[in-house]
Design a protein around this motif. Structure first.
Motif, PDB file in Angstrom:
ATOM      1  N   GLY A 135       0.831  -1.214   0.000  1.00 36.54           N
ATOM      2  CA  GLY A 135       0.000   0.000   0.000  1.00 36.54           C
ATOM      3  C   GLY A 135       0.857   1.251   0.000  1.00 36.54           C
ATOM      4  N   LEU A 136       1.920   1.221   0.792  1.00 41.93           N
ATOM      5  CA  LEU A 136       2.813   2.382   0.888  1.00 41.93           C
ATOM      6  C   LEU A 136       3.488   2.633  -0.467  1.00 41.93           C
ATOM      7  CD1 LEU A 136       3.965   4.445   2.963  1.00 41.93           C
ATOM      8  CD2 LEU A 136       5.869   2.873   3.284  1.00 41.93           C
ATOM      9  N   GLY A 137       3.992   1.559  -1.087  1.00 42.46           N
ATOM     10  CA  GLY A 137       4.675   1.691  -2.384  1.00 42.46           C
ATOM     11  C   GLY A 137       3.753   2.270  -3.448  1.00 42.46           C
ATOM     12  N   PHE A 138       2.565   1.664  -3.585  1.00 45.89           N
ATOM     13  CA  PHE A 138       1.600   2.160  -4.574  1.00 45.89           C
ATOM     14  C   PHE A 138       1.215   3.601  -4.261  1.00 45.89           C
ATOM     15  CE2 PHE A 138       1.099  -2.106  -6.050  1.00 45.89           C
ATOM     16  CZ  PHE A 138       0.615  -1.964  -7.334  1.00 45.89           C
ATOM     17  N   GLY A 139       0.966   3.831  -2.984  1.00 48.90           N
ATOM     18  CA  GLY A 139       0.528   5.165  -2.551  1.00 48.90           C
ATOM     19  C   GLY A 139       1.547   6.231  -2.900  1.00 48.90           C
ATOM     20  N   LEU A 140       2.822   5.953  -2.619  1.00 52.15           N
ATOM     21  CA  LEU A 140       3.868   6.950  -2.882  1.00 52.15           C
ATOM     22  C   LEU A 140       3.993   7.228  -4.384  1.00 52.15           C
ATOM     23  CD1 LEU A 140       6.625   6.013  -0.281  1.00 52.15           C
ATOM     24  CD2 LEU A 140       5.007   7.912  -0.208  1.00 52.15           C
ATOM     25  N   ILE A 141       3.862   6.183  -5.210  1.00 54.66           N
ATOM     26  CA  ILE A 141       3.940   6.381  -6.670  1.00 54.66           C
ATOM     27  C   ILE A 141       2.806   7.312  -7.133  1.00 54.66           C
ATOM     28  CG2 ILE A 141       3.656   5.220  -8.916  1.00 54.66           C
ATOM     29  CD1 ILE A 141       5.121   2.787  -7.587  1.00 54.66           C
ATOM     30  N   TYR A 142       1.601   7.068  -6.631  1.00 53.54           N
ATOM     31  CA  TYR A 142       0.463   7.909  -7.029  1.00 53.54           C
ATOM     32  C   TYR A 142       0.603   9.333  -6.500  1.00 53.54           C
ATOM     33  CZ  TYR A 142      -2.437   4.478  -9.370  1.00 53.54           C
ATOM     34  OH  TYR A 142      -2.922   3.592 -10.285  1.00 53.54           O
ATOM     35  N   VAL A 143       1.059   9.459  -5.256  1.00 53.82           N
ATOM     36  CA  VAL A 143       1.224  10.809  -4.679  1.00 53.82           C
ATOM     37  C   VAL A 143       2.251  11.590  -5.501  1.00 53.82           C
ATOM     38  CG1 VAL A 143       2.097  12.089  -2.671  1.00 53.82           C
ATOM     39  CG2 VAL A 143       0.455  10.233  -2.352  1.00 53.82           C
ATOM     40  N   TYR A 144       3.344  10.921  -5.870  1.00 55.03           N
ATOM     41  CA  TYR A 144       4.382  11.583  -6.661  1.00 55.03           C
ATOM     42  C   TYR A 144       3.823  12.006  -8.030  1.00 55.03           C
ATOM     43  CZ  TYR A 144       8.610  12.399  -9.363  1.00 55.03           C
ATOM     44  OH  TYR A 144       9.556  12.973 -10.179  1.00 55.03           O
ATOM     45  N   ALA A 145       3.078  11.093  -8.669  1.00 52.91           N
ATOM     46  CA  ALA A 145       2.488  11.415  -9.980  1.00 52.91           C
ATOM     47  C   ALA A 145       1.521  12.597  -9.850  1.00 52.91           C
ATOM     48  CB  ALA A 145       1.764  10.198 -10.547  1.00 52.91           C
ATOM     49  N   GLY A 146       0.751  12.610  -8.765  1.00 54.87           N
ATOM     50  CA  GLY A 146      -0.195  13.711  -8.534  1.00 54.87           C
ATOM     51  C   GLY A 146       0.515  15.025  -8.305  1.00 54.87           C
ATOM     52  N   TYR A 147       1.627  14.973  -7.586  1.00 51.11           N
ATOM     53  CA  TYR A 147       2.409  16.179  -7.317  1.00 51.11           C
ATOM     54  C   TYR A 147       3.022  16.714  -8.616  1.00 51.11           C
ATOM     55  CZ  TYR A 147       6.608  18.798  -6.197  1.00 51.11           C
ATOM     56  OH  TYR A 147       7.587  19.748  -6.196  1.00 51.11           O
ATOM     57  N   ARG A 148       3.544  15.810  -9.458  1.00 50.58           N
ATOM     58  CA  ARG A 148       4.177  16.225 -10.724  1.00 50.58           C
ATOM     59  C   ARG A 148       3.187  16.871 -11.682  1.00 50.58           C
ATOM     60  NH1 ARG A 148       8.866  13.762 -13.502  1.00 50.58           N
ATOM     61  NH2 ARG A 148       8.716  15.532 -14.860  1.00 50.58           N
ATOM     62  N   THR A 149       1.936  16.404 -11.616  1.00 51.88           N
ATOM     63  CA  THR A 149       0.973  16.826 -12.628  1.00 51.88           C
ATOM     64  C   THR A 149      -0.090  17.775 -12.082  1.00 51.88           C
ATOM     65  OG1 THR A 149      -0.374  14.907 -12.090  1.00 51.88           O
ATOM     66  CG2 THR A 149       1.201  14.645 -13.876  1.00 51.88           C
ATOM     67  N   SER A 150      -0.110  17.962 -10.760  1.00 54.42           N
ATOM     68  CA  SER A 150      -1.183  18.738 -10.106  1.00 54.42           C
ATOM     69  C   SER A 150      -2.559  18.123 -10.359  1.00 54.42           C
ATOM     70  CB  SER A 150      -1.190  20.199 -10.572  1.00 54.42           C
ATOM     71  OG  SER A 150       0.023  20.808 -10.307  1.00 54.42           O
ATOM     72  N   VAL A 151      -2.605  16.807 -10.575  1.00 55.39           N
ATOM     73  CA  VAL A 151      -3.892  16.111 -10.732  1.00 55.39           C
ATOM     74  C   VAL A 151      -4.250  15.543  -9.360  1.00 55.39           C
ATOM     75  CG1 VAL A 151      -5.112  14.214 -11.903  1.00 55.39           C
ATOM     76  CG2 VAL A 151      -3.437  15.573 -13.155  1.00 55.39           C
ATOM     77  N   TRP A 152      -5.251  16.194  -8.732  1.00 52.99           N
ATOM     78  CA  TRP A 152      -5.548  15.871  -7.332  1.00 52.99           C
ATOM     79  C   TRP A 152      -6.047  14.450  -7.119  1.00 52.99           C
ATOM     80  CZ3 TRP A 152      -3.956  18.236  -3.180  1.00 52.99           C
ATOM     81  CH2 TRP A 152      -3.466  19.524  -3.325  1.00 52.99           C
ATOM     82  N   ARG A 153      -6.757  13.912  -8.123  1.00 50.61           N
ATOM     83  CA  ARG A 153      -7.301  12.560  -7.884  1.00 50.61           C
ATOM     84  C   ARG A 153      -6.182  11.525  -7.739  1.00 50.61           C
ATOM     85  NH1 ARG A 153      -8.162  12.946 -13.426  1.00 50.61           N
ATOM     86  NH2 ARG A 153      -7.427  11.146 -14.603  1.00 50.61           N
ATOM     87  N   LEU A 154      -5.022  11.774  -8.347  1.00 55.03           N
ATOM     88  CA  LEU A 154      -3.906  10.835  -8.190  1.00 55.03           C
ATOM     89  C   LEU A 154      -3.384  10.864  -6.752  1.00 55.03           C
ATOM     90  CD1 LEU A 154      -1.903  11.423 -11.518  1.00 55.03           C
ATOM     91  CD2 LEU A 154      -3.594   9.670 -11.022  1.00 55.03           C
ATOM     92  N   ILE A 155      -3.356  12.061  -6.174  1.00 56.62           N
ATOM     93  CA  ILE A 155      -2.919  12.176  -4.773  1.00 56.62           C
ATOM     94  C   ILE A 155      -3.924  11.441  -3.870  1.00 56.62           C
ATOM     95  CG2 ILE A 155      -2.513  13.807  -2.869  1.00 56.62           C
ATOM     96  CD1 ILE A 155      -1.350  15.720  -4.959  1.00 56.62           C
ATOM     97  N   ILE A 156      -5.220  11.591  -4.206  1.00 54.65           N
ATOM     98  CA  ILE A 156      -6.249  10.901  -3.407  1.00 54.65           C
ATOM     99  C   ILE A 156      -6.096   9.382  -3.554  1.00 54.65           C
ATOM    100  CG2 ILE A 156      -8.761  10.531  -3.172  1.00 54.65           C
ATOM    101  CD1 ILE A 156      -9.010  13.565  -3.972  1.00 54.65           C
ATOM    102  N   PHE A 157      -5.828   8.905  -4.784  1.00 57.98           N
ATOM    103  CA  PHE A 157      -5.565   7.460  -4.980  1.00 57.98           C
ATOM    104  C   PHE A 157      -4.410   7.019  -4.077  1.00 57.98           C
ATOM    105  CE2 PHE A 157      -7.144   7.347  -9.662  1.00 57.98           C
ATOM    106  CZ  PHE A 157      -8.418   7.043  -9.231  1.00 57.98           C
ATOM    107  N   GLY A 158      -3.367   7.836  -4.041  1.00 56.65           N
ATOM    108  CA  GLY A 158      -2.188   7.523  -3.233  1.00 56.65           C
ATOM    109  C   GLY A 158      -2.531   7.404  -1.760  1.00 56.65           C
ATOM    110  N   ILE A 159      -3.305   8.381  -1.261  1.00 63.18           N
ATOM    111  CA  ILE A 159      -3.682   8.371   0.163  1.00 63.18           C
ATOM    112  C   ILE A 159      -4.557   7.148   0.459  1.00 63.18           C
ATOM    113  CG2 ILE A 159      -4.988   9.636   1.931  1.00 63.18           C
ATOM    114  CD1 ILE A 159      -3.989  12.229   0.491  1.00 63.18           C
ATOM    115  N   VAL A 160      -5.486   6.865  -0.476  1.00 63.22           N
ATOM    116  CA  VAL A 160      -6.364   5.692  -0.295  1.00 63.22           C
ATOM    117  C   VAL A 160      -5.522   4.410  -0.248  1.00 63.22           C
ATOM    118  CG1 VAL A 160      -8.135   4.276  -1.435  1.00 63.22           C
ATOM    119  CG2 VAL A 160      -8.432   6.732  -1.284  1.00 63.22           C
ATOM    120  N   ALA A 161      -4.509   4.316  -1.125  1.00 62.24           N
ATOM    121  CA  ALA A 161      -3.663   3.112  -1.163  1.00 62.24           C
ATOM    122  C   ALA A 161      -2.890   2.956   0.153  1.00 62.24           C
ATOM    123  CB  ALA A 161      -2.698   3.186  -2.338  1.00 62.24           C
TER     124      ALA A 161
END
Lengths: 111, 225
Positions: free
Chosen positions: B127-153
């Motif tokens: 969960g941590l690994g997947f979450g960090l990848i999504y949070v990073y992708a969300g940060y790079r793109t400013s796409v908030w739903r990716l950050i939310i996916f990361g937090i959920v993971a």
């Protein structure tokens, strides 16, 4: 601010300085290429105006326009040229030197 | 938002990324679910365990051309298309080294945690690994739903690690939940995207690159360009 730094503003590239073209070069600078529709959406310009500004930039050697097909769909792809990149970097540098205090100048445009 | 972030966000605006990822997560989920049903060491268990990595690699590799095809058919006629600049080779090598280092540290932490933590570390680390990848992708793109996916993971991995379920079952629940989440959100985003962006036909033959543009800035008194 030194006098000669202020004078750099007199030498800025007017082809890039025009706001619509500055926006176009700024968008294309960070990309390998973009198609006409992407630029139309990003800039909010009309088709005619956008194509004219792109024509001006092409005329100045700052970008290349490639007409191709994606399957059966015609596609116009724009690439910024090396000269366009260099001109945008020089423009950013001149604006920073002329307008910003030394502490706020940073390194240059984000690549 | 700067031009580069906007260009990266352009890639995620249609939900197709999530839709094409979800089969991979479903496959992982069903694989772990199947493992819970099979007796350890049975012939079928061995066959599935040995062949699954190849199957998942094939599935991952096939999602990319599928995604490109869908982008060409659905996204490009609506909002256009961009090609991103490739980062320099030295930057790519450094990024790979950093990822390798982080994975190494994560494995070390996981190994140590296996003996000391009071909960299932496998699902927590997943969960941590997947979450960090999504949070990073969300940060790079400013796409908030990716950050939310990361937090959920991350939260999902943490909560499942406390359930006491055996490893395979917890992983099955995690991946099936995540697959459903990405598929549903991806489909919703896609429907909204299609409704908001009608197909626009741009025929290069109609474009006049030689005309005079409307200048936003008037030329200066001495003649300008």
């Amino acid at each position: 601010m030194a006098e000669n730094e202020l004078r750099t503003l007199l030498e800025i590239d007017r082809l890039i300085h025009e706001p619509a073209r500055l926006l176009l070069v700024n968008i294309l600078y960070v990309l390998e290429s973009a198609d006409f529709l992407y630029l139309l959406n990003e800039t909010g310009l009309t088709r005619g105006n956008l194509s004219s500004h792109l024509g001006k930039l092409e005329e100045g050697g700052y970008l290349t326009i490639e007409k191709t097909y994606s399957g059966k769909t015609p596609l116009t792809i724009l690439h910024i040229s090396a000269a366009g990149r260099a001109a945008y970097e020089a423009y950013s540098q001149q604006i920073r030197l002329g307008l910003l205090p030394e502490t706020a100048r940073g390194k240059g445009p984000k690549k | 938002m700067d031009s580069l972030r906007r260009a990266y966000a352009h890639w995620y605006q249609d939900g197709l990324g999530e839709i094409t990822q979800s089969p991979v997560f479903f496959a992982l989920g069903f694989y772990y679910l199947l493992l819970t049903r099979l007796p350890d060491g049975s012939p079928l268990w061995i066959i599935i365990t040995l062949t699954f990595p190849l199957a998942i690699i094939g599935l991952v590799l096939s999602t990319r051309p599928l995604l490109r095809l869908l982008k060409v058919r659905i996204t490009a006629p609506r909002v256009g298309t961009v090609t991103y600049r490739k980062s320099s080779q030295s930057k790519r090598v450094l990024t790979r080294l950093a990822i390798g280092l982080l994975l190494g540290i994560a494995l070390q932490v996981a190994s140590a945690a296996y003996f000391t933590w009071p909960f299932d570390w496998t699902i927590f680390i997943t969960g941590l690994g997947f979450g960090l990848i999504y949070v990073y992708a969300g940060y790079r793109t400013s796409v908030w739903r990716l950050i939310i996916f990361g937090i959920v993971a991350i939260l999902g991995g943490f909560l499942l690690s406390l359930t006491g379920w055996e490893g395979s079952l917890a992983l099955a629940v995690f991946f099936l939940f995540f697959a459903s989440l990405t598929l549903i959100i991806g489909l919703i985003i896609l429907v909204i995207f299609i409704r908001q962006h009608p197909v626009i036909a741009v025929d290069p033959a109609e474009l006049d690159f030689t005309g005079e543009p409307e200048e936003i800035l008037e030329d200066s008194a001495d003649g300008g360009e």
